[in-house]
Design a protein around this motif. Structure first.
Motif, PDB file in Angstrom:
ATOM      1  N   THR A   1     -28.340  93.001 116.483  1.00  0.00           N
ATOM      2  CA  THR A   1     -27.214  93.465 116.034  1.00  0.00           C
ATOM      3  C   THR A   1     -26.789  92.897 114.679  1.00  0.00           C
ATOM      4  OG1 THR A   1     -25.713  91.614 116.950  1.00  0.00           O
ATOM      5  CG2 THR A   1     -26.349  93.905 118.491  1.00  0.00           C
ATOM      6  N   TRP A   2     -25.726  93.455 114.062  1.00  0.00           N
ATOM      7  CA  TRP A   2     -25.393  93.299 112.505  1.00  0.00           C
ATOM      8  C   TRP A   2     -24.698  91.612 112.913  1.00  0.00           C
ATOM      9  CZ3 TRP A   2     -26.752  94.373 108.222  1.00  0.00           C
ATOM     10  CH2 TRP A   2     -27.369  95.952 107.943  1.00  0.00           C
ATOM     11  N   ASP A   3     -24.200  91.344 113.925  1.00  0.00           N
ATOM     12  CA  ASP A   3     -23.535  90.137 114.321  1.00  0.00           C
ATOM     13  C   ASP A   3     -24.582  89.154 114.294  1.00  0.00           C
ATOM     14  OD1 ASP A   3     -20.969  91.133 114.392  1.00  0.00           O
ATOM     15  OD2 ASP A   3     -20.905  91.500 116.467  1.00  0.00           O
ATOM     16  N   GLU A   4     -25.744  89.352 115.109  1.00  0.00           N
ATOM     17  CA  GLU A   4     -26.892  88.610 115.346  1.00  0.00           C
ATOM     18  C   GLU A   4     -27.652  88.219 113.917  1.00  0.00           C
ATOM     19  OE1 GLU A   4     -28.156  89.299 119.892  1.00  0.00           O
ATOM     20  OE2 GLU A   4     -28.796  90.818 118.011  1.00  0.00           O
ATOM     21  N   ALA A   5     -27.536  89.150 113.003  1.00  0.00           N
ATOM     22  CA  ALA A   5     -28.169  89.220 111.549  1.00  0.00           C
ATOM     23  C   ALA A   5     -27.160  88.274 110.674  1.00  0.00           C
ATOM     24  CB  ALA A   5     -28.439  90.479 110.933  1.00  0.00           C
ATOM     25  N   TYR A   6     -25.876  88.339 110.781  1.00  0.00           N
ATOM     26  CA  TYR A   6     -24.979  87.576 110.077  1.00  0.00           C
ATOM     27  C   TYR A   6     -25.287  86.207 110.524  1.00  0.00           C
ATOM     28  CZ  TYR A   6     -20.394  85.806 108.829  1.00  0.00           C
ATOM     29  OH  TYR A   6     -19.274  84.736 108.236  1.00  0.00           O
ATOM     30  N   GLU A   7     -25.194  85.619 111.586  1.00  0.00           N
ATOM     31  CA  GLU A   7     -25.493  84.439 112.241  1.00  0.00           C
ATOM     32  C   GLU A   7     -26.663  83.746 111.770  1.00  0.00           C
ATOM     33  OE1 GLU A   7     -23.385  82.368 113.529  1.00  0.00           O
ATOM     34  OE2 GLU A   7     -21.875  84.131 113.787  1.00  0.00           O
ATOM     35  N   LEU A   8     -27.660  84.511 111.663  1.00  0.00           N
ATOM     36  CA  LEU A   8     -29.320  84.499 111.063  1.00  0.00           C
ATOM     37  C   LEU A   8     -29.132  83.900 109.523  1.00  0.00           C
ATOM     38  CD1 LEU A   8     -31.862  83.717 112.121  1.00  0.00           C
ATOM     39  CD2 LEU A   8     -32.395  86.107 111.615  1.00  0.00           C
ATOM     40  N   ALA A   9     -28.146  84.790 108.948  1.00  0.00           N
ATOM     41  CA  ALA A   9     -28.255  84.742 107.448  1.00  0.00           C
ATOM     42  C   ALA A   9     -27.490  83.321 106.956  1.00  0.00           C
ATOM     43  CB  ALA A   9     -27.428  85.938 107.013  1.00  0.00           C
ATOM     44  N   LYS A  10     -26.254  83.121 107.867  1.00  0.00           N
ATOM     45  CA  LYS A  10     -25.495  81.677 107.583  1.00  0.00           C
ATOM     46  C   LYS A  10     -26.605  80.682 107.663  1.00  0.00           C
ATOM     47  CE  LYS A  10     -22.398  82.209 110.615  1.00  0.00           C
ATOM     48  NZ  LYS A  10     -21.205  81.932 111.245  1.00  0.00           N
TER      49      LYS A  10
ATOM     50  N   VAL B   1     -44.619  88.448  97.546  1.00  0.00           N
ATOM     51  CA  VAL B   1     -43.846  87.751  98.500  1.00  0.00           C
ATOM     52  C   VAL B   1     -44.638  87.956 100.028  1.00  0.00           C
ATOM     53  CG1 VAL B   1     -42.605  89.736  99.169  1.00  0.00           C
ATOM     54  CG2 VAL B   1     -41.575  87.570  99.634  1.00  0.00           C
ATOM     55  N   ASN B   2     -44.314  86.992 100.712  1.00  0.00           N
ATOM     56  CA  ASN B   2     -44.887  87.010 102.333  1.00  0.00           C
ATOM     57  C   ASN B   2     -44.104  87.457 102.939  1.00  0.00           C
ATOM     58  OD1 ASN B   2     -46.570  86.563 104.636  1.00  0.00           O
ATOM     59  ND2 ASN B   2     -45.867  84.355 104.658  1.00  0.00           N
ATOM     60  N   TRP B   3     -44.123  88.848 103.292  1.00  0.00           N
ATOM     61  CA  TRP B   3     -43.165  89.673 104.087  1.00  0.00           C
ATOM     62  C   TRP B   3     -43.410  90.227 105.280  1.00  0.00           C
ATOM     63  CZ3 TRP B   3     -43.051  94.935 104.932  1.00  0.00           C
ATOM     64  CH2 TRP B   3     -43.948  95.748 104.302  1.00  0.00           C
ATOM     65  N   ASP B   4     -42.590  90.405 106.115  1.00  0.00           N
ATOM     66  CA  ASP B   4     -42.654  91.206 107.485  1.00  0.00           C
ATOM     67  C   ASP B   4     -41.326  92.169 107.414  1.00  0.00           C
ATOM     68  OD1 ASP B   4     -43.811  92.551 109.557  1.00  0.00           O
ATOM     69  OD2 ASP B   4     -44.647  90.815 110.458  1.00  0.00           O
ATOM     70  N   VAL B   5     -41.297  92.956 108.607  1.00  0.00           N
ATOM     71  CA  VAL B   5     -40.086  93.926 108.880  1.00  0.00           C
ATOM     72  C   VAL B   5     -39.794  93.980 110.290  1.00  0.00           C
ATOM     73  CG1 VAL B   5     -41.940  95.650 109.046  1.00  0.00           C
ATOM     74  CG2 VAL B   5     -39.544  96.220 108.292  1.00  0.00           C
ATOM     75  N   VAL B   6     -38.402  94.182 110.631  1.00  0.00           N
ATOM     76  CA  VAL B   6     -38.015  94.659 111.821  1.00  0.00           C
ATOM     77  C   VAL B   6     -37.037  95.595 111.618  1.00  0.00           C
ATOM     78  CG1 VAL B   6     -38.365  92.289 112.692  1.00  0.00           C
ATOM     79  CG2 VAL B   6     -36.047  92.679 111.589  1.00  0.00           C
ATOM     80  N   THR B   7     -36.426  96.070 112.643  1.00  0.00           N
ATOM     81  CA  THR B   7     -35.569  97.196 112.598  1.00  0.00           C
ATOM     82  C   THR B   7     -34.421  96.763 112.081  1.00  0.00           C
ATOM     83  OG1 THR B   7     -34.558  96.740 114.787  1.00  0.00           O
ATOM     84  CG2 THR B   7     -36.324  98.226 114.606  1.00  0.00           C
ATOM     85  N   LEU B   8     -33.890  97.741 111.453  1.00  0.00           N
ATOM     86  CA  LEU B   8     -32.326  97.504 110.638  1.00  0.00           C
ATOM     87  C   LEU B   8     -31.399  96.992 111.659  1.00  0.00           C
ATOM     88  CD1 LEU B   8     -30.776  97.960 107.734  1.00  0.00           C
ATOM     89  CD2 LEU B   8     -30.097 100.117 108.760  1.00  0.00           C
ATOM     90  N   PRO B   9     -30.611  96.290 111.663  1.00  0.00           N
ATOM     91  CA  PRO B   9     -29.694  95.665 112.367  1.00  0.00           C
ATOM     92  C   PRO B   9     -28.678  96.800 112.921  1.00  0.00           C
ATOM     93  CG  PRO B   9     -29.695  93.902 110.732  1.00  0.00           C
ATOM     94  CD  PRO B   9     -30.715  95.323 110.337  1.00  0.00           C
ATOM     95  N   GLU B  10     -28.312  96.726 114.349  1.00  0.00           N
ATOM     96  CA  GLU B  10     -27.448  97.818 114.744  1.00  0.00           C
ATOM     97  C   GLU B  10     -26.031  97.495 115.116  1.00  0.00           C
ATOM     98  OE1 GLU B  10     -29.565  98.565 118.440  1.00  0.00           O
ATOM     99  OE2 GLU B  10     -31.397  98.327 117.233  1.00  0.00           O
ATOM    100  N   PHE B  11     -25.100  98.415 115.078  1.00  0.00           N
ATOM    101  CA  PHE B  11     -23.897  98.198 115.352  1.00  0.00           C
ATOM    102  C   PHE B  11     -23.830  97.969 116.691  1.00  0.00           C
ATOM    103  CE2 PHE B  11     -22.911  99.981 111.131  1.00  0.00           C
ATOM    104  CZ  PHE B  11     -22.050  99.118 110.701  1.00  0.00           C
ATOM    105  N   SER B  12     -23.015  97.143 117.234  1.00  0.00           N
ATOM    106  CA  SER B  12     -23.088  96.866 118.750  1.00  0.00           C
ATOM    107  C   SER B  12     -22.642  97.945 119.532  1.00  0.00           C
ATOM    108  CB  SER B  12     -22.095  95.800 119.043  1.00  0.00           C
ATOM    109  OG  SER B  12     -20.605  95.893 118.759  1.00  0.00           O
ATOM    110  N   ASN B  13     -21.819  99.079 119.062  1.00  0.00           N
ATOM    111  CA  ASN B  13     -21.419 100.275 119.639  1.00  0.00           C
ATOM    112  C   ASN B  13     -22.413 101.515 119.419  1.00  0.00           C
ATOM    113  OD1 ASN B  13     -20.586 100.568 117.292  1.00  0.00           O
ATOM    114  ND2 ASN B  13     -18.559 101.599 117.694  1.00  0.00           N
ATOM    115  N   LEU B  14     -23.411 101.309 118.604  1.00  0.00           N
ATOM    116  CA  LEU B  14     -24.455 102.296 118.388  1.00  0.00           C
ATOM    117  C   LEU B  14     -25.849 101.703 118.592  1.00  0.00           C
ATOM    118  CD1 LEU B  14     -22.872 104.100 115.086  1.00  0.00           C
ATOM    119  CD2 LEU B  14     -23.189 105.219 117.501  1.00  0.00           C
TER     120      LEU B  14
END
Length: 475
Positions: A223-232, A329-342
Motif C-alpha cells: 500500500t502507499w502507507d507501507e511504501a511511505y514507512e519504507l521510504a522513511k 543502476v542496479n534496479w528491480d521493480v514491484v507493483t505501484l503501491p495501492e490505495f488501501s481502499n483500491l
C-alpha cells in the motif's frame, strides 16, 4: 478473433466464378450428386470431368468462405500500395522498420512502408507544413495524451466504428481499459484509433541502497502507507550524500492517477483540482514523501528528478515506467503501491494509439494493418522486445514481455501486469493545459513553499485563466 483481410476487389474473375460456383455447390449438393449418378451410368468420362470440376468448386468454396483465408493476408492479386506512418517524434525509418515495420511487410508483401516524422520537437508546426503540402499520411501513431494536440487541431480523426463492424474486428480481445481510453477521446464514444501498446507506472527500486542500509526490498502489493514507512527508513545522509527514499514525476502521477481523476470537466471545461476533493487525496499522498526530512523535492524538472535514480543513484524508490534500455543502476521493480481502499488497482495506462487519418486514400489497407498490429502474433513479438505492454487479453502475450530484451533479464516483470489498470478519465480538449498548471506548482509544493490546499486552489485559478485565453483566441 475474426481479423480483417485485405480488400479482394483486385482478385481475378476466375476467383469470382469459383465463389459463384461455391454457392451453387452448397445450395444444390444433393441435386449434383443425383446427376453424377445418372451420368456415371451413361458415360464414365463425363463422370471424371464432373468430379474434377466439383473438386475445383469445393476448393474455391473453402478459400472464399468468411474466415477461410489466412487472417490479415491479401489475395494473390493484391495491388502494390504505399502506406505512410506518421511518427510524432524525431527518429529514423530503419529503427521503425526493425521494431515494427518489417513484421508488417512480411505479413503484407504488397505493402511498402514510408515514415514521416518531425525534424525537431515542434510537432504541431511540422504537422501544419505536412497538411499544407498535402503530403499523405495513412496511419498516425500517437500518445493518447496528445489527441487534442496533434489529431483534432488538424481534423485527422476518423471514426472506425463502421469499418470495425464490416471487417468483423473483435473488440472483445482488447484489454477493456484500452478500449475505454480510446472512447474517452470522443464526445459520443467514437473509435478514432486502435490501441497499439501501453505502459503503466510501477515502483522501481535501487537494490544497492536497500542492501547498504540493511532494509528489506519493496514487495508487490504494498500500500502507499507501507511504501511511505519504507521510504522513511532509506532516507538518510551519509557524508556528503543525501539518499532520497522516494521520488516520482508529478506529470506522470497526475496523468496516470489511480483514482481516475480528470483535470477538466469535458462538459463544462472547468478545472477540477479544487472542486473534486479526491485531488487533495492524490496530491497529499505523494507530497507526504517530500515532507520526510532529507527527501524534499529540490529538483525543478523532469530530467532532474529522473537523474536522481539513474545517474546520481541516490533515490531508493522511483514511481515511473520501467526503462527498456541498459542502465547503470542496479534496479528491480514491484507493483505501484495501492490505495488501501483500491486494492489491486494500478495506474492508468499510458497508450500509443494507431489512428487512420481522415484524408488517407488507403483506409481499407491501413485498417488491415493496424488490425494485424493488435493480433496475438504481432503483440507477442512486440512484447518480447519490451516495446510496450500488450493491449490484448491474451495471457501468453503478457507473459512474453521482455523475453528478448537482455536489459530486462532477471527483473520482476510480472509486476507490470499483476494489477488492473485504473479506468481512464473522460478527456477534455483542455486537459494538457490544465495539468501543466498543477505540474508547475507541484515543484513548489514539494519544496515546502506551498501547502496542498493552496496548490490546488492556485492550479484551479491558473488553469481557468488559460482555458479562457484559449477560448477567446478561438482554440
Amino acid at each position: 478473433m475474426k481479423r480483417a483481410s485485405l480488400d479482394l476487389r483486385a482478385a481475378s474473375s476466375f476467383s469470382s466464378a469459383r465463389r459463384g460456383a461455391c454457392r451453387s455447390w452448397s445450395d444444390g449438393m444433393n441435386t449434383c450428386t443425383e446427376r453424377m449418378g445418372i451420368l456415371a451410368k451413361r458415360n464414365g468420362t463425363i463422370l471424371i470431368v464432373l468430379v474434377l470440376a466439383l473438386a475445383i468448386m469445393a476448393a474455391g468454396c473453402s478459400g472464399g468462405q468468411e474466415g477461410g483465408q489466412a487472417d490479415g493476408q491479401a489475395g494473390p492479386a493484391a495491388e502494390p500500395v504505399t502506406i505512410t506512418f506518421y511518427l510524432p517524434y524525431a527518429g529514423d525509418t530503419a529503427t521503425f522498420m526493425e521494431q515494427y515495420g518489417n513484421a508488417i511487410v512480411k505479413k503484407f508483401p504488397h505493402v511498402t512502408i514510408k515514415t514521416v516524422h518531425p525534424p525537431d520537437t515542434n510537432v504541431a508546426g511540422h504537422l501544419a507544413n505536412v497538411l499544407s503540402s498535402q503530403e499523405p499520411i495513412d496511419i498516425f501513431l500517437n500518445g493518447d495524451t496528445n489527441h487534442y494536440r496533434y489529431i483534432t487541431p488538424f481534423q485527422y480523426q476518423y471514426d472506425l466504428t463502421a469499418m470495425i463492424k464490416t471487417k468483423g474486428y473483435d473488440l472483445s480481445r482488447l484489454e477493456p481499459s484500452t478500449l475505454e481510453a480510446v472512447k474517452a477521446l470522443a464526445p459520443n464514444g467514437e473509435i478514432y484509433a486502435l490501441p497499439l501498446r501501453m505502459n503503466v507506472m510501477s515502483l522501481l527500486y535501487n537494490k544497492d541502497i536497500f542492501d547498504k542500509f540493511g532494509v528489506p526490498y519493496p514487495t508487490d502489493g504494498m500500500t502507499w502507507d507501507e511504501a511511505y514507512e519504507l521510504a522513511k527508513r532509506v532516507t538518510r545522509k551519509e557524508g556528503d550524500t543525501q539518499y532520497r527514499g522516494f521520488i516520482t514525476q508529478s506529470y506522470s502521477i497526475a496523468w496516470q492517477n489511480q483514482l481516475s481523476l480528470g483535470f477538466a470537466d469535458p462538459k463544462t471545461d472547468k478545472p477540477l483540482f479544487y472542486t473534486d476533493e479526491r485531488w487533495a487525496q492524490v496530491v497529499q499522498n505523494i507530497n507526504r514523501f517530500y515532507e520526510i526530512p532529507g527527501n524534499a523535492l529540490v529538483e525543478g524538472s523532469f530530467t532532474g528528478i529522473n537523474n536522481l535514480f539513474y545517474k546520481t543513484k541516490v533515490a531508493a524508490m522511483y514511481a515511473a515506467s520501467i526503462p527498456g534500455t541498459a542502465q547503470e543502476v542496479n534496479w528491480d521493480v514491484v507493483t505501484l503501491p495501492e490505495f488501501s481502499n483500491l486494492r489491486g488497482v494500478g495506474s492508468q495506462a499510458s497508450l500509443t494509439l494507431a489512428y487512420i487519418v481522415s484524408n488517407s486514400k488507403h483506409k481499407e489497407q491501413a485498417f488491415d494493418i493496424i488490425a494485424y498490429m493488435t493480433s496475438d502474433e504481432y503483440q507477442t513479438e512486440m512484447a518480447k522486445k519490451a516495446l510496450g505492454l500488450p493491449v490484448i487479453k491474451t495471457q501468453s502475450a503478457k507473459d512474453a514481455f521482455g523475453q528478448d530484451n537482455p536489459n530486462l533479464k532477471g527483473k520482476n516483470l510480472k509486476a507490470l501486469t499483476k494489477n488492473k489498470p485504473a479506468a481512464p478519465f473522460p478527456q477534455s480538449p483542455y486537459q494538457a493545459i490544465t495539468n501543466n498548471q498543477l505540474e508547475k506548482l507541484w515543484y513548489q509544493l514539494g519544496k515546502g513553499q506551498l501547502d496542498v490546499n493552496t496548490t490546488l486552489r492556485m492550479a484551479q485559478e491558473n488553469a481557468l485563466k488559460e482555458i479562457e485565453k484559449l477560448k477567446a483566441s478561438g482554440q
